[in-house]
Design a protein around this motif. Structure first.
Motif, PDB file in Angstrom:
ATOM      1  N   TRP A  10       0.820  -1.213   0.000  1.00 19.07           N
ATOM      2  CA  TRP A  10       0.000   0.000   0.000  1.00 19.07           C
ATOM      3  C   TRP A  10       0.849   1.255   0.000  1.00 19.07           C
ATOM      4  O   TRP A  10       0.553   2.202  -0.723  1.00 19.07           O
ATOM      5  N   LEU A  11       1.916   1.261   0.806  1.00 21.81           N
ATOM      6  CA  LEU A  11       2.788   2.436   0.834  1.00 21.81           C
ATOM      7  C   LEU A  11       3.465   2.640  -0.515  1.00 21.81           C
ATOM      8  O   LEU A  11       3.593   3.774  -0.995  1.00 21.81           O
ATOM      9  N   GLY A  12       3.855   1.565  -1.158  1.00 21.16           N
ATOM     10  CA  GLY A  12       4.461   1.671  -2.468  1.00 21.16           C
ATOM     11  C   GLY A  12       3.473   2.160  -3.509  1.00 21.16           C
ATOM     12  O   GLY A  12       3.819   2.988  -4.371  1.00 21.16           O
ATOM     13  N   TRP A  13       2.236   1.674  -3.429  1.00 26.78           N
ATOM     14  CA  TRP A  13       1.207   2.104  -4.375  1.00 26.78           C
ATOM     15  C   TRP A  13       0.906   3.595  -4.213  1.00 26.78           C
ATOM     16  O   TRP A  13       0.755   4.313  -5.199  1.00 26.78           O
ATOM     17  N   ILE A  14       0.815   4.039  -2.959  1.00 30.93           N
ATOM     18  CA  ILE A  14       0.538   5.461  -2.717  1.00 30.93           C
ATOM     19  C   ILE A  14       1.678   6.324  -3.228  1.00 30.93           C
ATOM     20  O   ILE A  14       1.471   7.383  -3.830  1.00 30.93           O
ATOM     21  N   SER A  15       2.916   5.855  -3.009  1.00 30.74           N
ATOM     22  CA  SER A  15       4.076   6.601  -3.499  1.00 30.74           C
ATOM     23  C   SER A  15       4.056   6.684  -5.031  1.00 30.74           C
ATOM     24  O   SER A  15       4.317   7.748  -5.612  1.00 30.74           O
ATOM     25  N   ASP A  16       3.728   5.573  -5.681  1.00 29.66           N
ATOM     26  CA  ASP A  16       3.650   5.570  -7.146  1.00 29.66           C
ATOM     27  C   ASP A  16       2.544   6.501  -7.638  1.00 29.66           C
ATOM     28  O   ASP A  16       2.705   7.204  -8.642  1.00 29.66           O
ATOM     29  N   PHE A  17       1.419   6.500  -6.930  1.00 30.92           N
ATOM     30  CA  PHE A  17       0.297   7.351  -7.319  1.00 30.92           C
ATOM     31  C   PHE A  17       0.673   8.826  -7.239  1.00 30.92           C
ATOM     32  O   PHE A  17       0.398   9.606  -8.158  1.00 30.92           O
ATOM     33  N   LEU A  18       1.305   9.210  -6.140  1.00 25.23           N
ATOM     34  CA  LEU A  18       1.668  10.612  -5.944  1.00 25.23           C
ATOM     35  C   LEU A  18       2.780  11.070  -6.873  1.00 25.23           C
ATOM     36  O   LEU A  18       2.846  12.248  -7.229  1.00 25.23           O
ATOM     37  N   SER A  19       3.649  10.160  -7.257  1.00 26.46           N
ATOM     38  CA  SER A  19       4.786  10.531  -8.102  1.00 26.46           C
ATOM     39  C   SER A  19       4.467  10.472  -9.595  1.00 26.46           C
ATOM     40  O   SER A  19       5.296  10.883 -10.416  1.00 26.46           O
ATOM     41  N   ASP A  20       3.283   9.992  -9.953  1.00 25.12           N
ATOM     42  CA  ASP A  20       2.894   9.912 -11.363  1.00 25.12           C
ATOM     43  C   ASP A  20       2.734  11.329 -11.926  1.00 25.12           C
ATOM     44  O   ASP A  20       1.927  12.118 -11.416  1.00 25.12           O
ATOM     45  N   PRO A  21       3.456  11.691 -12.981  1.00 21.86           N
ATOM     46  CA  PRO A  21       3.351  13.052 -13.550  1.00 21.86           C
ATOM     47  C   PRO A  21       1.935  13.415 -13.981  1.00 21.86           C
ATOM     48  O   PRO A  21       1.554  14.590 -13.928  1.00 21.86           O
TER      49      PRO A  21
END
Length: 238
Positions: A10-21
């Protein structure tokens, strides 16, 4: 994006979501989706308030129709929101009406109950005193009863607002925007970072709304009653 393994998914998914341009600018940005979500929720709350609050004030002041209102609001709360969206799309086509109809149906009952119960809860002696000094029924209702009932009315508005914000994700099922776009599109494409990120934003928005109304209710309560005041709608809030 593919799936990850391990307890930190979940933490990785949230990080990926926020970092998506794509989520930083443009039509699919977080700011734009939050704004769309708030517009849907705000329009639904405004329409529900226009329909439910005047009726609730009248019922609370006269004491007539309380049993009927209780029965009708119970039925309205049992209506499936997604089912109403589907029906609205079939009847009115894809558009704002398909989302506003079920959201208004969701928001109106707590507003109706809160406004009626708030006015009914005013001290009869206060009403009699207002009438005794020559105030009309309208003046008594709006200048005496309504300020006293304001905390209860705000509690009902808080319940309605949180429910609407949490449910406005159904706008995506009607082809519209809002935070539900992340959830629905993410599930459709198995893009779990987008799904989890969208769901998290809905939760945070609902919590922020809850806290905002808690402050409003606190400052709307008369001094000396803030610590011990309870509201009929508190039991229904999320």
């Amino acid at each position: 994006m593919g799936e990850r393994s391990g307890p930190m998914n979940w933490l990785g998914w949230i990080s990926d979501f926020l970092s998506d341009p794509a989520h930083r600018s443009g039509p699919d940005s977080i700011a734009n989706r939050v704004l769309e979500h708030l517009v849907f929720a705000g329009e639904a709350l405004l329409l529900a308030a226009v329909l439910a609050v005047p009726l609730g004030l009248l019922i609370g002041y006269t004491g007539r129709g309380v049993v009927l209102v209780t029965a009708l609001t119970g039925v309205a709360r049992a209506l499936p929101t997604l089912g109403l969206v589907t029906l609205a799309v079939l009847l009115a086509g894809v558009g704002d009406a398909a989302v506003l109809l079920p959201l208004v149906a969701l928001a109106a009952p707590p507003l109706l109950v809160a406004s009626a119960e708030g006015i009914r809860g005013t001290d009869p002696d206060v009403r009699d005193a207002a009438r005794g000094i020559g105030l009309t029924h309208r003046q008594t209702l709006f200048t005496v009863c309504l300020p006293i009932a304001l905390p209860t009315l705000l509690a009902g508005l808080r319940t309605a607002a949180v429910q609407v914000i949490a449910t406005a994700t159904v706008a995506a099922y009607a082809g519209l925007g809002g935070l539900g776009r992340y959830v629905v599109d993410g599930l459709a494409t198995r893009n779990f970072p987008t799904t989890v990120g969208g769901a998290l934003l809905v939760v945070l928005l609902a919590v922020a709304t809850q806290l905002l109304f808690a402050l409003l209710i606190r400052y709307a309560s008369p001094p000396g009653t803030r610590a011990r005041r309870t509201h009929p709608m508190d039991k229904e809030s999320i």
